[in-house]
Design a protein around this motif. Structure first.
Motif, PDB file in Angstrom:
ATOM      1  N   MET A 161      -1.668  44.900  -4.761  1.00  0.00           N
ATOM      2  CA  MET A 161      -0.984  44.595  -6.018  1.00  0.00           C
ATOM      3  C   MET A 161       0.427  45.200  -6.055  1.00  0.00           C
ATOM      4  O   MET A 161       0.603  46.360  -5.699  1.00  0.00           O
ATOM      5  N   GLY A 162       1.415  44.403  -6.418  1.00  0.00           N
ATOM      6  CA  GLY A 162       2.776  44.925  -6.618  1.00  0.00           C
ATOM      7  C   GLY A 162       3.502  45.279  -5.329  1.00  0.00           C
ATOM      8  O   GLY A 162       4.536  45.931  -5.375  1.00  0.00           O
ATOM      9  N   HIS A 163       2.965  44.863  -4.176  1.00  0.00           N
ATOM     10  CA  HIS A 163       3.606  45.222  -2.912  1.00  0.00           C
ATOM     11  C   HIS A 163       4.153  44.010  -2.190  1.00  0.00           C
ATOM     12  O   HIS A 163       3.570  42.940  -2.208  1.00  0.00           O
TER      13      HIS A 163
ATOM     14  N   GLN B 107       8.107  37.310   4.270  1.00  0.00           N
ATOM     15  CA  GLN B 107       7.630  38.349   3.357  1.00  0.00           C
ATOM     16  C   GLN B 107       7.466  37.767   1.967  1.00  0.00           C
ATOM     17  O   GLN B 107       8.193  36.850   1.574  1.00  0.00           O
ATOM     18  N   ALA B 108       6.487  38.282   1.280  1.00  0.00           N
ATOM     19  CA  ALA B 108       6.195  37.786  -0.061  1.00  0.00           C
ATOM     20  C   ALA B 108       5.442  38.855  -0.823  1.00  0.00           C
ATOM     21  O   ALA B 108       4.867  39.759  -0.225  1.00  0.00           O
ATOM     22  N   GLN B 109       5.463  38.704  -2.127  1.00  0.00           N
ATOM     23  CA  GLN B 109       4.811  39.690  -2.984  1.00  0.00           C
ATOM     24  C   GLN B 109       3.940  38.956  -3.991  1.00  0.00           C
ATOM     25  O   GLN B 109       4.363  37.935  -4.530  1.00  0.00           O
ATOM     26  N   PRO B 110       2.737  39.437  -4.228  1.00  0.00           N
ATOM     27  CA  PRO B 110       1.878  38.722  -5.183  1.00  0.00           C
ATOM     28  C   PRO B 110       2.480  38.708  -6.582  1.00  0.00           C
ATOM     29  O   PRO B 110       3.315  39.558  -6.911  1.00  0.00           O
ATOM     30  N   TRP B 111       2.012  37.789  -7.355  1.00  0.00           N
ATOM     31  CA  TRP B 111       2.423  37.694  -8.762  1.00  0.00           C
ATOM     32  C   TRP B 111       2.171  39.029  -9.445  1.00  0.00           C
ATOM     33  O   TRP B 111       1.188  39.711  -9.153  1.00  0.00           O
ATOM     34  N   SER B 112       3.078  39.428 -10.336  1.00  0.00           N
ATOM     35  CA  SER B 112       2.753  40.599 -11.144  1.00  0.00           C
ATOM     36  C   SER B 112       3.088  40.331 -12.593  1.00  0.00           C
ATOM     37  O   SER B 112       4.015  39.565 -12.902  1.00  0.00           O
ATOM     38  N   ASP B 113       2.334  40.941 -13.452  1.00  0.00           N
ATOM     39  CA  ASP B 113       2.451  40.755 -14.896  1.00  0.00           C
ATOM     40  C   ASP B 113       3.841  41.202 -15.347  1.00  0.00           C
ATOM     41  O   ASP B 113       4.212  42.353 -15.121  1.00  0.00           O
TER      42      ASP B 113
ATOM     43  N   GLN C 282      -2.040  36.813  10.073  1.00  0.00           N
ATOM     44  CA  GLN C 282      -2.049  38.265   9.923  1.00  0.00           C
ATOM     45  C   GLN C 282      -1.113  38.656   8.783  1.00  0.00           C
ATOM     46  O   GLN C 282      -0.062  38.045   8.601  1.00  0.00           O
ATOM     47  N   TYR C 283      -1.496  39.680   8.030  1.00  0.00           N
ATOM     48  CA  TYR C 283      -0.667  40.133   6.905  1.00  0.00           C
ATOM     49  C   TYR C 283      -0.864  41.620   6.700  1.00  0.00           C
ATOM     50  O   TYR C 283      -1.910  42.176   7.046  1.00  0.00           O
ATOM     51  N   ARG C 284       0.168  42.265   6.174  1.00  0.00           N
ATOM     52  CA  ARG C 284       0.052  43.685   5.845  1.00  0.00           C
ATOM     53  C   ARG C 284       1.128  44.041   4.822  1.00  0.00           C
ATOM     54  O   ARG C 284       2.205  43.413   4.817  1.00  0.00           O
ATOM     55  N   PRO C 285       0.856  45.043   3.996  1.00  0.00           N
ATOM     56  CA  PRO C 285       1.909  45.484   3.083  1.00  0.00           C
ATOM     57  C   PRO C 285       3.043  46.094   3.905  1.00  0.00           C
ATOM     58  O   PRO C 285       2.784  46.736   4.934  1.00  0.00           O
ATOM     59  N   VAL C 286       4.285  45.870   3.500  1.00  0.00           N
ATOM     60  CA  VAL C 286       5.423  46.423   4.238  1.00  0.00           C
ATOM     61  C   VAL C 286       5.270  47.944   4.303  1.00  0.00           C
ATOM     62  O   VAL C 286       4.978  48.583   3.285  1.00  0.00           O
ATOM     63  N   GLY C 287       5.420  48.492   5.507  1.00  0.00           N
ATOM     64  CA  GLY C 287       5.260  49.930   5.676  1.00  0.00           C
ATOM     65  C   GLY C 287       3.899  50.304   6.246  1.00  0.00           C
ATOM     66  O   GLY C 287       3.751  51.361   6.838  1.00  0.00           O
TER      67      GLY C 287
END
Ligand code: NAG
Ligand code: NAG
Ligand code: NAG
Ligand code: NAG
Ligand code: NAG
Length: 400
Positions: free
Chosen positions: A277-279, A305-311, A251-256
């Motif tokens: 993206m970016g979360h 917790q983790a955040q996807p790669w961002s440019d 299970q996963y969700r953006p924080v908040g």
């Protein structure tokens, strides 16, 4: 008999027998002097003064203080305690009224007879059943538990209690297919015993431990992906995972966010394709036996917790937006798969730095060596002067 007595070894045997009889008698006597008596809380308890003479009055003390006399029976000197409470526990002794000779002392312990227990059994794998229990009513008394189980009405087998003072027993290799396990936990204390029989459906109670070592990583150049992997619980034997596979729910969700997205797999890794993206995201995983539908899900693994790669060129834009979480929080557990090179740092510069570092290291070694050599030399000199001094003193004493 005369033959036995005339023989010296016979005499020795009789002597030993007499000695041991005396010893046993004295043990019985000392037991009589200091007794432990158990009673039920709220009931009426009678303490007898065994050393008293018929018809003679005695004096009782409780924890060293005199007991009110109207509770004692003049005929036999016994003491009656009605509606007992815990404050009536302790040391009682009876004495002769004149001279105060101690006749007997009794330690009274009050509590309750065993009641039914709360028993629960779980199976962290197909090979082990663990049953634990707690008292529903605290008995306050020394307690022993006898634990056993039987399968399909066969004779009882012991449920092994491995740890002292831990209310837990283990059944190895429970029978899985179509069988009823009856677990019998019998509590025994000085006021009685009670057996609690629990029916265990091994399939329904099969509950793996939570998956371990959950890790979530960025996928390079993929701003909506997260690569997640974990290990099956250590208590689920790895050599049995072919015959008894586990399935996992991720299970996963953006924080908040309130809503979890779900995925199922029998693998121990997965790629989330639709991360925001970016979360920053929260990710967790749990396990269940893949074949037994009505078995239980494990507890959730640790939340990561983790955040996807961002440019990197987008970072400035993102940080100015208040709605977003901080892009690189200090407690970021993500292991980047590939480090993007820092643009402010060219290769020539790093070479110069490496050479400078090497030079500094060589200098440090040289300085250290020189210091050590100097120290050794100084110490030798010190020794020499000490020897000279002592010989001078000796010479002086010779002169005098
Ligand atoms: C009761 O007696 C025992 C042994 O004689 C002693 O160890 C204990 O301290 C006594 N307790 C009280 C409350 O007097
Ligand atoms: C003990 O309890 C009963 C009923 O609860 C009461 O009638 C009786 O008077 C009590 N006795 C003492 C000595 O407190
Ligand atoms: C007597 O000693 C026992 C054991 O230490 C204690 O539980 C009890 O409360 C004491 N009672 C009184 C009245 O001192
Ligand atoms: C449970 O175990 C106790 C102690 O071994 C035994 O006395 C009792 O008969 C058992 N009860 C059942 C229903 O098997
Ligand atoms: C488990 O559930 C699935 C889908 O609900 C069903 O197809 C399957 O037959 C069930 N298996 C067992 C062993 O009950």
């Amino acid at each position: 008999m005369p033959g036995l007595v005339s023989c010296p070894s016979g005499l020795i045997v009789i002597g030993i027998l007499t000695l041991s009889c005396v010893h046993i008698n004295s043990e019985i006597l000392s037991n009589e002097v200091s007794d432990v008596q158990f009673g039920a809380l709220g009931s009426t308890v009678t303490l007898t003064c065994r050393g008293s003479h018929q018809g003679s009055a005695v004096v009782w003390t409780h924890n060293g203080s005199l007991v009110r006399t109207r509770q004692t029976h003049p005929s036999d000197g016994s003491l009656t305690l009605a509606n007992t409470t815990r404050s009536m526990e302790g040391n009682y002794s009876c004495h002769e009224p004149r001279g105060g000779v101690l006749l007997q002392s009794i330690t009274l312990r009050l509590g309750y007879a065993p009641e039914y227990l709360s028993v629960s059994c779980k199976l962290p794998s197909h090979f082990k059943m663990l049953c634990t229990w707690t008292q529903r009513v605290k008995t306050h008394l020394p307690t022993k538990y006898i634990s056993s189980y039987s399968v399909d009405n066969s004779g009882p087998e012991p449920c092994e209690q491995e740890l002292m003072d831990v209310n837990e027993c283990t059944i190895s290799n429970p029978v899985f297919w179509g069988s009823k396990h009856l677990v019998n936990i019998t509590e025994v204390n000085p006021l009685g015993s009670k057996s609690t029989i629990t029916f265990v459906d091994v399939n329904r109670n099969l509950k793996p431990d939570a998956p371990e070592e959950l890790i979530c990583e960025q996928v390079n150049a993929e701003p909506t992906q997260l690569f997640v992997h974990w290990k099956p619980p250590a208590s689920w034997p790895s050599d049995a995972s072919v015959a008894f596979p586990l399935k996992f729910e991720l299970q996963y969700r953006p924080v908040g966010s309130k809503f979890w997205s779900k995925m199922e797999t029998e693998d121990t890794s997965m790629v989330i394709m639709d991360a925001l993206m970016g979360h920053l995201h929260h990710i967790r995983v749990r396990a269940q036996d893949a074949f037994i539908n009505h078995s239980q899900w494990s507890e959730w693994s640790q939340l990561v917790q983790a955040q996807p790669w961002s440019d990197p060129s987008m970072i400035h834009e993102a940080t100015t937006d208040n709605f977003f979480e901080p892009i690189f929080p200090s407690t970021f557990p993500v292991k980047a798969t590939e480090k993007s090179p820092d643009p402010s740092f060219d290769e020539n510069g790093s070479q110069v730095l490496i050479i400078l570092g090497l030079l500094a290291a060589v200098m440090v070694v040289v300085v250290f060596t020189i210091t050590v050599l100097l120290c050794v030399r100084n110490r030798r000199q010190g020794n020499v002067t000490k020897q000279e001094l002592t010989s001078m003193v000796k010479m002086k004493s010779l002169l005098i």
